[in-house]
Design a protein around this motif. Sequence first.
Motif, PDB file in Angstrom:
ATOM      1  N   LEU A  63       0.820  -1.209   0.000  1.00  0.00           N
ATOM      2  CA  LEU A  63       0.000   0.000   0.000  1.00  0.00           C
ATOM      3  C   LEU A  63       0.855   1.260   0.000  1.00  0.00           C
ATOM      4  CD1 LEU A  63      -3.016  -0.856   2.312  1.00  0.00           C
ATOM      5  CD2 LEU A  63      -2.955  -0.692  -0.174  1.00  0.00           C
ATOM      6  N   ARG A  64       1.929   1.271   0.766  1.00  0.00           N
ATOM      7  CA  ARG A  64       2.810   2.450   0.779  1.00  0.00           C
ATOM      8  C   ARG A  64       3.400   2.722  -0.594  1.00  0.00           C
ATOM      9  NH1 ARG A  64       5.893   1.437   6.407  1.00  0.00           N
ATOM     10  NH2 ARG A  64       4.312   2.369   7.747  1.00  0.00           N
ATOM     11  N   ASP A  65       3.863   1.661  -1.276  1.00  0.00           N
ATOM     12  CA  ASP A  65       4.442   1.834  -2.612  1.00  0.00           C
ATOM     13  C   ASP A  65       3.402   2.346  -3.608  1.00  0.00           C
ATOM     14  OD1 ASP A  65       6.886   0.969  -1.683  1.00  0.00           O
ATOM     15  OD2 ASP A  65       6.713  -1.047  -2.544  1.00  0.00           O
ATOM     16  N   ILE A  66       2.215   1.784  -3.554  1.00  0.00           N
ATOM     17  CA  ILE A  66       1.160   2.201  -4.478  1.00  0.00           C
ATOM     18  C   ILE A  66       0.721   3.624  -4.171  1.00  0.00           C
ATOM     19  CG2 ILE A  66      -1.235   1.786  -5.176  1.00  0.00           C
ATOM     20  CD1 ILE A  66      -0.567  -1.252  -4.876  1.00  0.00           C
ATOM     21  N   GLU A  83       0.870   6.827  -6.702  1.00  0.00           N
ATOM     22  CA  GLU A  83      -0.301   7.646  -7.008  1.00  0.00           C
ATOM     23  C   GLU A  83      -0.045   9.113  -6.681  1.00  0.00           C
ATOM     24  OE1 GLU A  83      -3.394   5.736  -4.771  1.00  0.00           O
ATOM     25  OE2 GLU A  83      -3.823   4.291  -6.359  1.00  0.00           O
ATOM     26  N   GLU A  84       0.581   9.366  -5.548  1.00  0.00           N
ATOM     27  CA  GLU A  84       0.791  10.746  -5.104  1.00  0.00           C
ATOM     28  C   GLU A  84       1.885  11.472  -5.888  1.00  0.00           C
ATOM     29  OE1 GLU A  84       1.241  10.689  -0.858  1.00  0.00           O
ATOM     30  OE2 GLU A  84      -0.765   9.847  -0.570  1.00  0.00           O
ATOM     31  N   THR A  85       2.854  10.739  -6.406  1.00  0.00           N
ATOM     32  CA  THR A  85       3.942  11.402  -7.126  1.00  0.00           C
ATOM     33  C   THR A  85       3.764  11.386  -8.643  1.00  0.00           C
ATOM     34  OG1 THR A  85       5.298   9.386  -7.149  1.00  0.00           O
ATOM     35  CG2 THR A  85       5.633  10.937  -5.310  1.00  0.00           C
ATOM     36  N   VAL A  86       2.952  10.469  -9.156  1.00  0.00           N
ATOM     37  CA  VAL A  86       2.787  10.358 -10.606  1.00  0.00           C
ATOM     38  C   VAL A  86       1.338  10.610 -11.042  1.00  0.00           C
ATOM     39  CG1 VAL A  86       3.025   8.813 -12.602  1.00  0.00           C
ATOM     40  CG2 VAL A  86       4.723   8.756 -10.778  1.00  0.00           C
ATOM     41  N   ILE A  87       0.426   9.812 -10.520  1.00  0.00           N
ATOM     42  CA  ILE A  87      -0.961   9.848 -10.999  1.00  0.00           C
ATOM     43  C   ILE A  87      -1.657  11.154 -10.637  1.00  0.00           C
ATOM     44  CG2 ILE A  87      -3.223   8.727 -10.896  1.00  0.00           C
ATOM     45  CD1 ILE A  87      -1.031   7.115 -12.366  1.00  0.00           C
ATOM     46  N   PHE A  88      -1.664  11.516  -9.366  1.00  0.00           N
ATOM     47  CA  PHE A  88      -2.385  12.719  -8.947  1.00  0.00           C
ATOM     48  C   PHE A  88      -1.833  13.983  -9.610  1.00  0.00           C
ATOM     49  CE2 PHE A  88      -3.577  10.596  -4.635  1.00  0.00           C
ATOM     50  CZ  PHE A  88      -4.412   9.710  -5.292  1.00  0.00           C
ATOM     51  N   PRO A  89      -0.509  14.181  -9.635  1.00  0.00           N
ATOM     52  CA  PRO A  89       0.004  15.376 -10.315  1.00  0.00           C
ATOM     53  C   PRO A  89      -0.369  15.409 -11.803  1.00  0.00           C
ATOM     54  CG  PRO A  89       1.694  14.502  -8.877  1.00  0.00           C
ATOM     55  CD  PRO A  89       0.588  13.480  -8.922  1.00  0.00           C
ATOM     56  N   ALA A  90      -0.333  14.266 -12.469  1.00  0.00           N
ATOM     57  CA  ALA A  90      -0.701  14.228 -13.892  1.00  0.00           C
ATOM     58  C   ALA A  90      -2.169  14.603 -14.074  1.00  0.00           C
ATOM     59  CB  ALA A  90      -0.435  12.842 -14.470  1.00  0.00           C
ATOM     60  N   TYR A  91      -3.023  14.080 -13.209  1.00  0.00           N
ATOM     61  CA  TYR A  91      -4.448  14.418 -13.274  1.00  0.00           C
ATOM     62  C   TYR A  91      -4.656  15.912 -13.015  1.00  0.00           C
ATOM     63  CZ  TYR A  91      -9.279  14.948 -11.807  1.00  0.00           C
ATOM     64  OH  TYR A  91     -10.562  15.389 -11.674  1.00  0.00           O
ATOM     65  N   GLU A  92      -4.024  16.415 -11.971  1.00  0.00           N
ATOM     66  CA  GLU A  92      -4.205  17.822 -11.608  1.00  0.00           C
ATOM     67  C   GLU A  92      -3.691  18.749 -12.707  1.00  0.00           C
ATOM     68  OE1 GLU A  92      -2.251  17.662  -7.820  1.00  0.00           O
ATOM     69  OE2 GLU A  92      -4.103  17.094  -6.775  1.00  0.00           O
ATOM     70  N   ASN A 138     -13.034  19.994 -10.066  1.00  0.00           N
ATOM     71  CA  ASN A 138     -12.814  20.164  -8.637  1.00  0.00           C
ATOM     72  C   ASN A 138     -11.713  19.196  -8.214  1.00  0.00           C
ATOM     73  OD1 ASN A 138     -12.924  20.294  -5.876  1.00  0.00           O
ATOM     74  ND2 ASN A 138     -15.141  20.167  -5.756  1.00  0.00           N
ATOM     75  N   LEU A 139     -10.681  19.709  -7.579  1.00  0.00           N
ATOM     76  CA  LEU A 139      -9.560  18.871  -7.152  1.00  0.00           C
ATOM     77  C   LEU A 139      -9.797  18.227  -5.795  1.00  0.00           C
ATOM     78  CD1 LEU A 139      -6.566  21.020  -8.401  1.00  0.00           C
ATOM     79  CD2 LEU A 139      -7.732  19.131  -9.546  1.00  0.00           C
ATOM     80  N   ALA A 140     -11.019  18.310  -5.310  1.00  0.00           N
ATOM     81  CA  ALA A 140     -11.343  17.712  -4.010  1.00  0.00           C
ATOM     82  C   ALA A 140     -11.127  16.206  -4.023  1.00  0.00           C
ATOM     83  CB  ALA A 140     -12.778  18.037  -3.618  1.00  0.00           C
ATOM     84  N   SER A 141     -11.285  15.575  -5.181  1.00  0.00           N
ATOM     85  CA  SER A 141     -11.133  14.117  -5.231  1.00  0.00           C
ATOM     86  C   SER A 141      -9.701  13.695  -4.910  1.00  0.00           C
ATOM     87  CB  SER A 141     -11.567  13.560  -6.580  1.00  0.00           C
ATOM     88  OG  SER A 141     -10.817  14.140  -7.616  1.00  0.00           O
ATOM     89  N   THR A 142      -8.709  14.412  -5.433  1.00  0.00           N
ATOM     90  CA  THR A 142      -7.332  14.023  -5.116  1.00  0.00           C
ATOM     91  C   THR A 142      -6.985  14.353  -3.674  1.00  0.00           C
ATOM     92  OG1 THR A 142      -6.490  16.072  -6.096  1.00  0.00           O
ATOM     93  CG2 THR A 142      -6.428  14.092  -7.475  1.00  0.00           C
ATOM     94  N   ARG A 143      -7.534  15.423  -3.153  1.00  0.00           N
ATOM     95  CA  ARG A 143      -7.315  15.729  -1.718  1.00  0.00           C
ATOM     96  C   ARG A 143      -7.927  14.632  -0.851  1.00  0.00           C
ATOM     97  NH1 ARG A 143      -8.469  21.025  -3.515  1.00  0.00           N
ATOM     98  NH2 ARG A 143     -10.638  20.832  -2.821  1.00  0.00           N
TER      99      ARG A 143
END
Length: 81
Positions: A41-44, A48-57, A66-71
Amino acid sequence: MKRAHREKLQLCDALERIADALPSVDRLKCLGTANAIVPLLRDIHRYEETVIFPAYEEAVVGSNANLASTRRLRAEHVEDE
């Protein structure tokens, strides 16, 4: 992302096999599965926090998204761990 999803599904399958075997479970399999949960879970979450979320944002900048979903997902990562 596919690899992360596949690894989570494998973990879920292992947990299901343990649940199906109750009350006669293989304690070694339980220990191995339990020891895999947190690092996986930590690796995933880190991915997500370093690759997926920034790309989405970045992709939704300038839109009315609304960026509430990533928060919310980041907060859920803390709860999960």
